[in-house]
Design a protein around this motif. Structure first.
Motif, PDB file in Angstrom:
ATOM      1  N   PRO A 103     -15.243  -2.596 -13.842  1.00  0.00           N
ATOM      2  CA  PRO A 103     -13.957  -2.521 -14.542  1.00  0.00           C
ATOM      3  C   PRO A 103     -13.992  -1.377 -15.756  1.00  0.00           C
ATOM      4  CG  PRO A 103     -15.162  -4.489 -15.196  1.00  0.00           C
ATOM      5  CD  PRO A 103     -15.947  -3.804 -13.970  1.00  0.00           C
ATOM      6  N   GLY A 104     -13.051  -0.944 -16.030  1.00  0.00           N
ATOM      7  CA  GLY A 104     -12.959   0.237 -16.820  1.00  0.00           C
ATOM      8  C   GLY A 104     -13.144   1.312 -16.575  1.00  0.00           C
ATOM      9  N   ARG A 105     -13.569   1.769 -15.160  1.00  0.00           N
ATOM     10  CA  ARG A 105     -14.032   2.920 -14.941  1.00  0.00           C
ATOM     11  C   ARG A 105     -12.637   3.503 -14.279  1.00  0.00           C
ATOM     12  NH1 ARG A 105     -19.624   3.572 -14.396  1.00  0.00           N
ATOM     13  NH2 ARG A 105     -20.518   2.077 -15.846  1.00  0.00           N
ATOM     14  N   PRO A 106     -12.817   5.117 -14.282  1.00  0.00           N
ATOM     15  CA  PRO A 106     -11.384   5.602 -13.808  1.00  0.00           C
ATOM     16  C   PRO A 106     -10.845   5.191 -12.395  1.00  0.00           C
ATOM     17  CG  PRO A 106     -13.090   7.353 -14.677  1.00  0.00           C
ATOM     18  CD  PRO A 106     -13.790   5.899 -14.505  1.00  0.00           C
ATOM     19  N   VAL A 107      -9.770   4.851 -12.207  1.00  0.00           N
ATOM     20  CA  VAL A 107      -8.914   4.566 -11.003  1.00  0.00           C
ATOM     21  C   VAL A 107      -8.319   5.719 -10.381  1.00  0.00           C
ATOM     22  CG1 VAL A 107      -8.833   1.981 -11.545  1.00  0.00           C
ATOM     23  CG2 VAL A 107      -7.000   3.784 -12.262  1.00  0.00           C
ATOM     24  N   PRO A 108      -7.785   5.715  -9.167  1.00  0.00           N
ATOM     25  CA  PRO A 108      -7.161   6.844  -8.516  1.00  0.00           C
ATOM     26  C   PRO A 108      -5.961   7.482  -9.414  1.00  0.00           C
ATOM     27  CG  PRO A 108      -7.699   5.294  -6.799  1.00  0.00           C
ATOM     28  CD  PRO A 108      -8.130   4.654  -8.313  1.00  0.00           C
ATOM     29  N   ARG A 109      -5.862   8.525  -9.411  1.00  0.00           N
ATOM     30  CA  ARG A 109      -4.680   8.992 -10.060  1.00  0.00           C
ATOM     31  C   ARG A 109      -3.142   8.582  -9.352  1.00  0.00           C
ATOM     32  NH1 ARG A 109      -6.524  15.514 -10.837  1.00  0.00           N
ATOM     33  NH2 ARG A 109      -8.272  15.003 -12.392  1.00  0.00           N
ATOM     34  N   PRO A 110      -1.999   8.571 -10.314  1.00  0.00           N
ATOM     35  CA  PRO A 110      -0.895   8.302  -9.881  1.00  0.00           C
ATOM     36  C   PRO A 110      -0.273   8.834  -8.638  1.00  0.00           C
ATOM     37  CG  PRO A 110      -0.909   8.302 -12.412  1.00  0.00           C
ATOM     38  CD  PRO A 110      -2.135   8.869 -11.785  1.00  0.00           C
ATOM     39  N   GLY A 111      -0.540  10.102  -8.402  1.00  0.00           N
ATOM     40  CA  GLY A 111      -0.022  10.978  -7.274  1.00  0.00           C
ATOM     41  C   GLY A 111      -0.616  10.362  -5.972  1.00  0.00           C
ATOM     42  N   PRO A 112      -2.005  10.267  -5.748  1.00  0.00           N
ATOM     43  CA  PRO A 112      -2.269   9.993  -4.494  1.00  0.00           C
ATOM     44  C   PRO A 112      -2.120   8.389  -4.327  1.00  0.00           C
ATOM     45  CG  PRO A 112      -4.345  10.318  -5.987  1.00  0.00           C
ATOM     46  CD  PRO A 112      -2.967  10.935  -6.328  1.00  0.00           C
ATOM     47  N   VAL A 113      -2.076   7.441  -5.453  1.00  0.00           N
ATOM     48  CA  VAL A 113      -1.624   6.115  -5.515  1.00  0.00           C
ATOM     49  C   VAL A 113      -0.325   6.070  -4.662  1.00  0.00           C
ATOM     50  CG1 VAL A 113      -1.066   4.129  -6.567  1.00  0.00           C
ATOM     51  CG2 VAL A 113      -3.200   5.077  -6.943  1.00  0.00           C
ATOM     52  N   ALA A 114       0.735   6.851  -5.363  1.00  0.00           N
ATOM     53  CA  ALA A 114       2.278   6.737  -4.895  1.00  0.00           C
ATOM     54  C   ALA A 114       2.104   7.290  -3.400  1.00  0.00           C
ATOM     55  CB  ALA A 114       2.912   7.748  -5.909  1.00  0.00           C
ATOM     56  N   VAL A 145       1.110   4.385  -1.375  1.00  0.00           N
ATOM     57  CA  VAL A 145       2.156   3.481  -1.177  1.00  0.00           C
ATOM     58  C   VAL A 145       3.133   3.857  -0.324  1.00  0.00           C
ATOM     59  CG1 VAL A 145       4.021   2.531  -2.293  1.00  0.00           C
ATOM     60  CG2 VAL A 145       1.739   2.525  -3.396  1.00  0.00           C
ATOM     61  N   ASP A 146       3.641   5.316  -0.207  1.00  0.00           N
ATOM     62  CA  ASP A 146       4.577   5.681   0.659  1.00  0.00           C
ATOM     63  C   ASP A 146       4.291   5.643   2.048  1.00  0.00           C
ATOM     64  OD1 ASP A 146       6.228   6.469  -1.422  1.00  0.00           O
ATOM     65  OD2 ASP A 146       5.523   8.479  -1.368  1.00  0.00           O
ATOM     66  N   VAL A 147       3.016   5.730   2.174  1.00  0.00           N
ATOM     67  CA  VAL A 147       2.663   5.511   3.692  1.00  0.00           C
ATOM     68  C   VAL A 147       2.626   3.975   4.071  1.00  0.00           C
ATOM     69  CG1 VAL A 147       0.419   5.768   5.345  1.00  0.00           C
ATOM     70  CG2 VAL A 147       1.124   7.613   3.640  1.00  0.00           C
ATOM     71  N   LEU A 148       2.290   3.191   3.373  1.00  0.00           N
ATOM     72  CA  LEU A 148       2.386   1.835   3.579  1.00  0.00           C
ATOM     73  C   LEU A 148       3.779   1.252   3.819  1.00  0.00           C
ATOM     74  CD1 LEU A 148      -0.693   0.579   0.939  1.00  0.00           C
ATOM     75  CD2 LEU A 148      -0.511   0.399   3.493  1.00  0.00           C
ATOM     76  N   ASP A 149       4.518   1.646   3.023  1.00  0.00           N
ATOM     77  CA  ASP A 149       5.807   1.443   2.967  1.00  0.00           C
ATOM     78  C   ASP A 149       6.382   1.890   4.256  1.00  0.00           C
ATOM     79  OD1 ASP A 149       6.222   0.320   0.567  1.00  0.00           O
ATOM     80  OD2 ASP A 149       6.912   2.432  -0.311  1.00  0.00           O
TER      81      ASP A 149
END
Length: 229
Positions: free
Chosen positions: A165-176, A179-183
């Motif tokens: 916990p507290g370490r860097p997570v993926p950036r918003p761009g690849p997260v979005a 999500v688009d692919v999952l949608d």
């Protein structure tokens, strides 16, 4: 086939790989030996698995298909779900554990990841997005192939953070983008639960199970989860 802009896919994989490198570079020996969300795999194991993806990218981007694309950045995951067998998954899991364990110091996996990911990104930026390449028996445009790499890296980055916990997570761009692919894989449903993006990724990939209420809301579509393994 899908209609994905080349710049969107390239930015998604660049952001996914760069942030994963930043995350991995901050890990020490103990961190790399912590458990991940992938059953039986340590953080180092998951990073080695993604390293194999970056290596495959170097081969794929230099492998013209010589035929039209037969898959895109969405249909790839549908095909993966139907073609994947438990035996093949178990074989790959064992291969990854053995391969990662061969490193005397797991921090060397980080070095190899950083070097290979950087090379893959440099090559990806040089190959036209409309070119068709072949990998894993399927042909894709470079754009669609890069999307699959971005999704894979984003999901596995989250896998590595569960005990850190507290370490860097993926950036918003690849997260979005993920999500688009999952949608797209989910399609029309009666009611999609009000998940935030990271929860949607964890639910859509089976990292976090659906609740009874979520299953009721999703209806028959719930039987297709996980949408991506």
């Amino acid at each position: 086939m899908g209609n994905l802009h080349p710049r969107v896919a390239l930015c998604a994989v660049e952001d996914a790989y760069v942030e994963l490198s930043r995350f991995a570079s901050g890990l020490d020996h103990a961190d790399l030996m912590r458990p991940s969300r992938c059953v039986g795999w340590t953080v180092a194991d998951v990073l080695f698995h993604v390293l194999l993806d970056a290596q495959r990218a170097l081969v794929t981007l230099a492998s013209p298909a010589g035929k039209p694309a037969d898959s895109d950045h969405v249909s790839y995951w549908r095909t993966w779900a139907t073609e994947r067998t438990e035996a093949a998954a178990a074989d790959h899991a064992r291969f990854v554990r053995i391969g990662a364990a061969a490193y005397v110091d797991p921090r060397t996996v980080v070095i190899h990841w950083n070097e290979t990911a950087g090379a893959a990104l440099r090559l990806a930026a040089q190959v036209p997005g409309a070119d068709v390449v072949v990998t894993q028996g399927h042909s894709f445009t470079v754009t669609d192939f890069l999307s699959t790499l971005a999704v894979e890296a984003t999901v596995h980055h989250l896998d590595m953070t569960v005990a850190l916990p507290g370490r860097p997570v993926p950036r918003p761009g690849p997260v979005a983008h993920t999500v688009d692919v999952l949608d797209a894989l989910l399609g029309e449903v009666r009611q999609r639960p009000a998940w935030d993006d990271l929860t949607w990724i964890l639910k859509g990939t089976g990292r976090v199970p659906l609740t009874a209420t979520e299953r009721q809301g999703l209806g028959s579509t719930a039987s297709r989860f996980p949408l991506v393994g």
